[in-house]
Design a protein around this motif. Sequence first.
Motif, PDB file in Angstrom:
ATOM      1  N   THR A 259       0.377  -4.736  -0.784  1.00 19.05           N
ATOM      2  CA  THR A 259      -0.683  -5.726  -1.012  1.00 19.05           C
ATOM      3  C   THR A 259      -1.684  -5.649   0.136  1.00 19.05           C
ATOM      4  O   THR A 259      -1.364  -5.171   1.227  1.00 19.05           O
ATOM      5  CB  THR A 259      -0.145  -7.167  -1.088  1.00 19.05           C
ATOM      6  OG1 THR A 259       0.438  -7.514   0.184  1.00 19.05           O
ATOM      7  CG2 THR A 259       0.889  -7.309  -2.192  1.00 19.05           C
TER       8      THR A 259
ATOM      9  N   LYS B  21       4.613  -9.241  -1.788  1.00 16.54           N
ATOM     10  CA  LYS B  21       5.209  -7.954  -1.414  1.00 16.54           C
ATOM     11  C   LYS B  21       6.689  -8.105  -1.092  1.00 16.54           C
ATOM     12  O   LYS B  21       7.500  -7.225  -1.417  1.00 16.54           O
ATOM     13  CB  LYS B  21       4.458  -7.384  -0.204  1.00 16.54           C
ATOM     14  CG  LYS B  21       4.936  -5.985   0.185  1.00 16.54           C
ATOM     15  CD  LYS B  21       4.131  -5.440   1.350  1.00 16.54           C
ATOM     16  CE  LYS B  21       4.643  -4.057   1.743  1.00 16.54           C
ATOM     17  NZ  LYS B  21       3.894  -3.490   2.900  1.00 16.54           N
TER      18      LYS B  21
ATOM     19  N   LEU C 241       0.929  -1.763  -7.745  1.00 21.71           N
ATOM     20  CA  LEU C 241       2.238  -1.685  -8.408  1.00 21.71           C
ATOM     21  C   LEU C 241       2.859  -0.312  -8.213  1.00 21.71           C
ATOM     22  O   LEU C 241       2.154   0.692  -8.065  1.00 21.71           O
ATOM     23  CB  LEU C 241       2.090  -1.976  -9.907  1.00 21.71           C
ATOM     24  CG  LEU C 241       1.680  -3.395 -10.314  1.00 21.71           C
ATOM     25  CD1 LEU C 241       1.717  -3.524 -11.832  1.00 21.71           C
ATOM     26  CD2 LEU C 241       2.572  -4.447  -9.678  1.00 21.71           C
TER      27      LEU C 241
ATOM     28  N   PHE D  73       5.508  -7.757 -14.037  1.00 28.57           N
ATOM     29  CA  PHE D  73       5.118  -8.733 -13.020  1.00 28.57           C
ATOM     30  C   PHE D  73       4.913 -10.104 -13.644  1.00 28.57           C
ATOM     31  O   PHE D  73       5.403 -11.120 -13.138  1.00 28.57           O
ATOM     32  CB  PHE D  73       3.845  -8.252 -12.327  1.00 28.57           C
ATOM     33  CG  PHE D  73       3.334  -9.179 -11.258  1.00 28.57           C
ATOM     34  CD1 PHE D  73       3.713  -9.018  -9.936  1.00 28.57           C
ATOM     35  CD2 PHE D  73       2.472 -10.234 -11.575  1.00 28.57           C
ATOM     36  CE1 PHE D  73       3.227  -9.871  -8.943  1.00 28.57           C
ATOM     37  CE2 PHE D  73       1.995 -11.096 -10.605  1.00 28.57           C
ATOM     38  CZ  PHE D  73       2.377 -10.907  -9.282  1.00 28.57           C
TER      39      PHE D  73
ATOM     40  N   VAL E 285      -3.125  -5.982  -5.296  1.00 27.80           N
ATOM     41  CA  VAL E 285      -1.729  -5.572  -5.434  1.00 27.80           C
ATOM     42  C   VAL E 285      -1.680  -4.140  -5.953  1.00 27.80           C
ATOM     43  O   VAL E 285      -2.418  -3.776  -6.882  1.00 27.80           O
ATOM     44  CB  VAL E 285      -0.992  -6.504  -6.427  1.00 27.80           C
ATOM     45  CG1 VAL E 285       0.367  -5.948  -6.802  1.00 27.80           C
ATOM     46  CG2 VAL E 285      -0.842  -7.896  -5.818  1.00 27.80           C
TER      47      VAL E 285
ATOM     48  N   VAL F 232       6.064  -4.597  -6.731  1.00 29.19           N
ATOM     49  CA  VAL F 232       4.881  -4.445  -5.886  1.00 29.19           C
ATOM     50  C   VAL F 232       5.161  -3.454  -4.765  1.00 29.19           C
ATOM     51  O   VAL F 232       6.068  -3.641  -3.965  1.00 29.19           O
ATOM     52  CB  VAL F 232       4.455  -5.809  -5.307  1.00 29.19           C
ATOM     53  CG1 VAL F 232       3.305  -5.630  -4.315  1.00 29.19           C
ATOM     54  CG2 VAL F 232       4.042  -6.763  -6.420  1.00 29.19           C
TER      55      VAL F 232
END
Length: 802
Positions: A94, A85, A232, A241, A230, A91
């Motif tokens: 998380t 994060k 996004l 990523f 995670v 991101v």
Amino acid sequence: MIKNYFKIAMRIIKRQKLYSFLNIVGLAVSLTCSFLIFLHVKDELSYETNFPKADRLYRIQTNSKYGTTYRNWGASAPALGPILKETFPEVENTTRIRGLGREILSYQTPQRTIKRFEERGGFIADPSIFAMFDMEFLSGDPRSALEEPFSVVLTESLAKKYFSDENPIGKTLLNESRKKPYQVTGIIPDMPRNTHLKINYMISMSSFVTIMGFPEALTHRTWKAFFTYVLLRPDQTAENFHAKAPAFMKSYHAESPEGQEEILLQPIRKIHLHSKLEGEIGANSDIAYVYIFSGTALLLLLIAAVNFVNLSTAQSFKRMKEIGIRKVVGARRGQVIKQYLGESLLITALSAGFTLFLLDLLLPFYNQMAGKDITFRNIAQAQNILFFLLLMSILSLLAGVYPAFFASGFQPASTLKTIRDPRSSTTRLRKGLVIFQFVISIFMIFATITIYRQLVFFHNKDLGFDKDKLVALRLYGEFRQDVISNTEALKTEILRHLAVSHVALSSNLLGSSFSNEHLTPISVADKSSLPLLRFMRVDEDFIEAAGLEILQGRNFRRASDQKGAYIIAESVAEVLHLEQPLGLDCRSDIHDGTSPIVGVIKDFHFASLHNKIEPLVLEYRPIWTGYLFVRVESGRFGEVLEFLRQKFDAVAPDHLFSYVFQDEYFNRNYDIENRSYNLFRVFSMIALLIACLGLFGLTVYAAEIRVKEIGIRKVLGASIPNITILMSREFILWVIIANVIAWPAAYLAMTRWLANFAYRVHIQLWTFVLSAALVILFALGTVSYQAIRAAFSNPVDSLRYE
């Protein structure tokens, strides 16, 4: 006009009762099975769709290499989530979760009664899980619910289970497994059934450090302790990523390199059907079975449609004069087509009504076989109703179009002369369609036999240990400590029962997931070059209780191995290249001290037969065990369990008596295959039944159009066996041709399916013979009844007007 079409269609159905019955039953059964399969497939594909952000939610997959060992993990290190994060702008958020396994929770009511249950579905979780997965709070504040150590958020049904109508907020549940009080700080709705997150309660992340007993627990960078999720940002993709991940992992492991690792984003919507990673939260399904059952539904519909086409075209010859007269008095071809399509739609509609009855009747049995919880309320959803109507319409057109165009093409001049079944392309088409039906049936029966043989192989293969004689009792809390501290006294008491031969301690149930660790000889400085091995902690009686075979050295000894010892499987010596393993001092990842290898056992199947045997290390650490294994004489489990319950109640009256049969637990590894076999067995028999219904109708029709031929043959001296063979041989020939076509396809398909298993059966010649024999037997029974009936008919009745 439509009213007229309907009246004529009803008259035709009433006049042709047998053929209408065969069509309606065949279509209804195929529609029922296809719709059940549709609901099954829809349920399988719906996992995680209840989470609004599902398209942006991913789980971190960690692929690791340790020496020559590769592991693809569903779990990741505790430190990874927060660092991701901070490091990746892609991101948004998380969260981490970790399963707590089975725990004993209790609550003392205001009436001083104790509610005590063994619970699953407990997790340690970050507070961010509520926002990421849009979990609604029925009570409590999501911002502070998981802040304090051992605060707990319960699902609504679990709260009801313990607190009934009391307000649970602020109340305390006692975790008897860990002797920790959980304070209830929030209530959330029950998790959707169609998710891999089978959460019943969550405790705070700050509890983890206390449970593990070392402050660095949440900053460890290699220990695969958590599932990291995670979220996004809306404008980012997994590809963005992944492009940065390799450089990130290089810096992430810069201070403590151990093996080689890469991280990937796994979409949460793919976990249920596509994920078979190390240490999954629970057993997942397989996309292959979705394809298999979808194909099965299509094939069942095709078989029923083929029946309709065959019987309709056959009956069209009996209606030639009707069609000729219609055309003579002015009916156009389009009107005849509409008439036939109307009849097809009416029969399909009647089948649909029968289908609803069958669905209501069979749904409980289907749920039991498939492991689902589908109700009639699920069926009555708008999209399901639309699909059902679409399915019915497609089936009606599929079954009615060809007969309609075929019958409407008759010429009036020829149709008014006689009723006959010309040796035309239509007859050849009917033969081809019958063969097609039986190709499907043979394929499905061949597959069912193969799946059954593989399951029998799973259950009967010699695993190298005696799973059928073991029962495991779960130990927890202070009672677990008492048992480990006073093992000898308890074992002596249990062994007083004449049906008990061995009692032992173990850290794991055989068939469960074992830890991955290194066994590092003291001569090896860098363990990163060594492969990961499976570890299990046991006491000195486990090897004899499980019936394992010692190849070298000795068993554990309580007196001399108090500081620790190892017994390795023979495959461990191979992968570590140990020519003389006995006496070699080694250390594990968890224990700092060194202990000697005192024995070598023969490899055995401690995990599912889906995979090859892995190297296993047994470590003498009774203090790290949690199961008491009792080896029982066959057929006497009931009396032994009652005896054990009494012994446990005498020692610890408040202890929840929890046990599992080792063989049943091990066989849970094959639940998916067992359910698939049960369903496939039913569907294959239904396919054969529908095909035989059509064959019966064609046999009846063949007897009707050849009634005069049969009469003449009997007058000229033909015997009943001669007539029966005459009527049957063509149909049986079609079934034999279907076998020849189906065998190669079935063999290739099942060989490919078997390739998914490390240990499997081989398809033998008798599988081909049995599948053929079953279908020929059913077909012969179907055809012979009508053939014999025709053979016994009086020729006078058929020739009286000649």
